[in-house]
Design a protein around this motif. Sequence first.
Motif, PDB file in Angstrom:
ATOM      1  N   TRP A 259     -38.743  65.515 -14.041  1.00  0.00           N
ATOM      2  CA  TRP A 259     -39.553  66.727 -14.001  1.00  0.00           C
ATOM      3  C   TRP A 259     -38.904  67.799 -13.140  1.00  0.00           C
ATOM      4  O   TRP A 259     -39.047  68.999 -13.380  1.00  0.00           O
ATOM      5  CB  TRP A 259     -40.940  66.369 -13.454  1.00  0.00           C
ATOM      6  N   GLY A 260     -38.197  67.355 -12.107  1.00  0.00           N
ATOM      7  CA  GLY A 260     -37.553  68.311 -11.201  1.00  0.00           C
ATOM      8  C   GLY A 260     -38.322  68.430  -9.902  1.00  0.00           C
ATOM      9  O   GLY A 260     -39.429  67.902  -9.757  1.00  0.00           O
ATOM     10  N   LEU A 261     -37.687  69.116  -8.939  1.00  0.00           N
ATOM     11  CA  LEU A 261     -38.296  69.263  -7.615  1.00  0.00           C
ATOM     12  C   LEU A 261     -38.214  70.707  -7.181  1.00  0.00           C
ATOM     13  O   LEU A 261     -37.685  71.013  -6.116  1.00  0.00           O
ATOM     14  CB  LEU A 261     -37.560  68.377  -6.604  1.00  0.00           C
ATOM     15  N   GLU A 262     -38.748  71.581  -8.014  1.00  0.00           N
ATOM     16  CA  GLU A 262     -38.615  73.000  -7.683  1.00  0.00           C
ATOM     17  C   GLU A 262     -39.774  73.522  -6.840  1.00  0.00           C
ATOM     18  O   GLU A 262     -39.587  74.328  -5.951  1.00  0.00           O
ATOM     19  CB  GLU A 262     -38.482  73.814  -8.967  1.00  0.00           C
ATOM     20  N   GLY A 272     -42.205  63.143  -4.514  1.00  0.00           N
ATOM     21  CA  GLY A 272     -40.930  63.476  -3.894  1.00  0.00           C
ATOM     22  C   GLY A 272     -39.703  62.943  -4.600  1.00  0.00           C
ATOM     23  O   GLY A 272     -38.581  63.109  -4.116  1.00  0.00           O
ATOM     24  N   THR A 273     -39.882  62.287  -5.753  1.00  0.00           N
ATOM     25  CA  THR A 273     -38.715  61.703  -6.426  1.00  0.00           C
ATOM     26  C   THR A 273     -38.174  62.598  -7.544  1.00  0.00           C
ATOM     27  O   THR A 273     -37.031  62.447  -7.961  1.00  0.00           O
ATOM     28  CB  THR A 273     -39.075  60.353  -7.094  1.00  0.00           C
ATOM     29  N   GLY A 274     -39.016  63.499  -8.061  1.00  0.00           N
ATOM     30  CA  GLY A 274     -38.617  64.311  -9.204  1.00  0.00           C
ATOM     31  C   GLY A 274     -38.907  63.610 -10.527  1.00  0.00           C
ATOM     32  O   GLY A 274     -38.908  64.231 -11.581  1.00  0.00           O
ATOM     33  N   TRP A 275     -39.162  62.290 -10.498  1.00  0.00           N
ATOM     34  CA  TRP A 275     -39.411  61.514 -11.720  1.00  0.00           C
ATOM     35  C   TRP A 275     -40.905  61.299 -11.929  1.00  0.00           C
ATOM     36  O   TRP A 275     -41.635  61.034 -10.984  1.00  0.00           O
ATOM     37  CB  TRP A 275     -38.727  60.147 -11.641  1.00  0.00           C
ATOM     38  N   LEU A 276     -41.306  61.378 -13.177  1.00  0.00           N
ATOM     39  CA  LEU A 276     -42.709  61.244 -13.513  1.00  0.00           C
ATOM     40  C   LEU A 276     -42.882  60.157 -14.557  1.00  0.00           C
ATOM     41  O   LEU A 276     -42.243  60.196 -15.604  1.00  0.00           O
ATOM     42  CB  LEU A 276     -43.149  62.581 -14.115  1.00  0.00           C
ATOM     43  N   GLU A 277     -43.765  59.191 -14.251  1.00  0.00           N
ATOM     44  CA  GLU A 277     -43.977  58.111 -15.217  1.00  0.00           C
ATOM     45  C   GLU A 277     -44.933  58.592 -16.297  1.00  0.00           C
ATOM     46  O   GLU A 277     -46.019  59.061 -15.992  1.00  0.00           O
ATOM     47  CB  GLU A 277     -44.584  56.913 -14.479  1.00  0.00           C
ATOM     48  N   ILE A 278     -44.513  58.517 -17.558  1.00  0.00           N
ATOM     49  CA  ILE A 278     -45.408  59.026 -18.596  1.00  0.00           C
ATOM     50  C   ILE A 278     -45.892  58.001 -19.615  1.00  0.00           C
ATOM     51  O   ILE A 278     -46.893  58.228 -20.268  1.00  0.00           O
ATOM     52  CB  ILE A 278     -44.801  60.232 -19.362  1.00  0.00           C
ATOM     53  N   MET A 279     -45.196  56.891 -19.768  1.00  0.00           N
ATOM     54  CA  MET A 279     -45.713  55.920 -20.747  1.00  0.00           C
ATOM     55  C   MET A 279     -45.082  54.538 -20.637  1.00  0.00           C
ATOM     56  O   MET A 279     -44.085  54.351 -19.939  1.00  0.00           O
ATOM     57  CB  MET A 279     -45.518  56.437 -22.173  1.00  0.00           C
ATOM     58  N   GLY A 280     -45.723  53.595 -21.330  1.00  0.00           N
ATOM     59  CA  GLY A 280     -45.163  52.263 -21.473  1.00  0.00           C
ATOM     60  C   GLY A 280     -44.667  52.106 -22.903  1.00  0.00           C
ATOM     61  O   GLY A 280     -45.194  52.738 -23.819  1.00  0.00           O
ATOM     62  N   CYS A 281     -43.642  51.254 -23.075  1.00  0.00           N
ATOM     63  CA  CYS A 281     -43.109  51.097 -24.437  1.00  0.00           C
ATOM     64  C   CYS A 281     -42.331  49.795 -24.558  1.00  0.00           C
ATOM     65  O   CYS A 281     -42.155  49.077 -23.575  1.00  0.00           O
ATOM     66  CB  CYS A 281     -42.199  52.273 -24.790  1.00  0.00           C
ATOM     67  N   GLY A 282     -41.869  49.512 -25.756  1.00  0.00           N
ATOM     68  CA  GLY A 282     -41.037  48.333 -25.946  1.00  0.00           C
ATOM     69  C   GLY A 282     -40.900  47.991 -27.418  1.00  0.00           C
ATOM     70  O   GLY A 282     -41.457  48.670 -28.279  1.00  0.00           O
TER      71      GLY A 282
END
Length: 339
Positions: A259-262, A272-282
């Motif tokens: 997502w970014g850290l702007e 604070g990581t910039g990463w966003l969890e959006i789904m599960g899959c497989g």
Amino acid sequence: MIEKIKEHIAQVEAFNTTNPDEIEQFRIKYLGQKGLLKDFFAEFKNVPNEQKKEFGQTINTLKSKAQDKVNTLKEALENTEETKGVYGDLSRPGEPFQLGSRHPISIVKNKIVNIFSRIGFNVSEGPEIEDDWHNFTALNLPEYHPARDMQDTFFIQTNPDVLLRTHTSSVQVRYMENNKPPIRTISPGRVYRNEAISARSHCFFHQVEGLYVDKGVSFADLKQTLQYFTTELFGKSKIRLRPSYFPFTEPSAEVDVYWGLETETDYKMTKGTGWLEIMGCGMVDPNVLENCGIDSSEYSGFAFGMGIDRIALLLHQIPDIRMLSENDIRFLEQFKSAD
Ligand code: PHE
């Protein structure tokens, strides 16, 4: 001369008509470019000095009387029923048109449906009140399987076979039971979990399930599809897949989008990581395919499931998930211009 003007004044006062053409002729006769008043004003210089004052006043009277007459006759004409007609005055500004607004959940759901329909996915739905088979057992979660605890299920009455679905994966099962591959479907809908209600989570929320089953479907296909999706929905193409576990997929992964850290909100949302969890899959577990009557030696598939509510909070900067179900008109009205 003055007498002549006074005669005109009397004529003007007496004049009356409801015919628009006659009013116009009257206006031209007195007030037009080549009208009588022009002539009288032109006479002014020839009038002897001692009469100038009276003469001037008299033509001014004629002028204002003629003007008033035209105005009152025109007004009267506008107010008569015949000119109003059935529709009234068509040149009047219209009544303001009250636009409705879509709910933010619907807005985001429609966006997601749209994105997948462009690559050949159809939309399928299933019931919110489910049975054990479709919500759990067919999905490789037999009775007493510990993973059932992860999904705090609402049971209806005391019958453990009647429950509120805890995920839209139940629709996968129903779809595979009723359709032959190739399958490309997404299933949006409401799901229920007995969780504490807070700003971040609710006991009911919405998911979109995706299912793709065909010959030779691979994990690479899954990743490409997800990358296309995040690019279309968020405008972000950087994703990562973290190994995870779901009983109905093998291998399984959680999908994060970069997502970014702007901004400060970015920090908050991504911790604070910039990463966003959006789904599960497989990849759909072969057992699940078999449970639904699909030959797992011939077909393979992938599945994913994501929460719509959190995505809506994110895209519309909504601070509290509860706002999505409170039906506060002041909140809902703000989505008038959204698609
Ligand atoms: N059903 C899972 C959940 O609710 C999401 C999921 C769907 C995971 C499909 C893998 C495949 O968390």
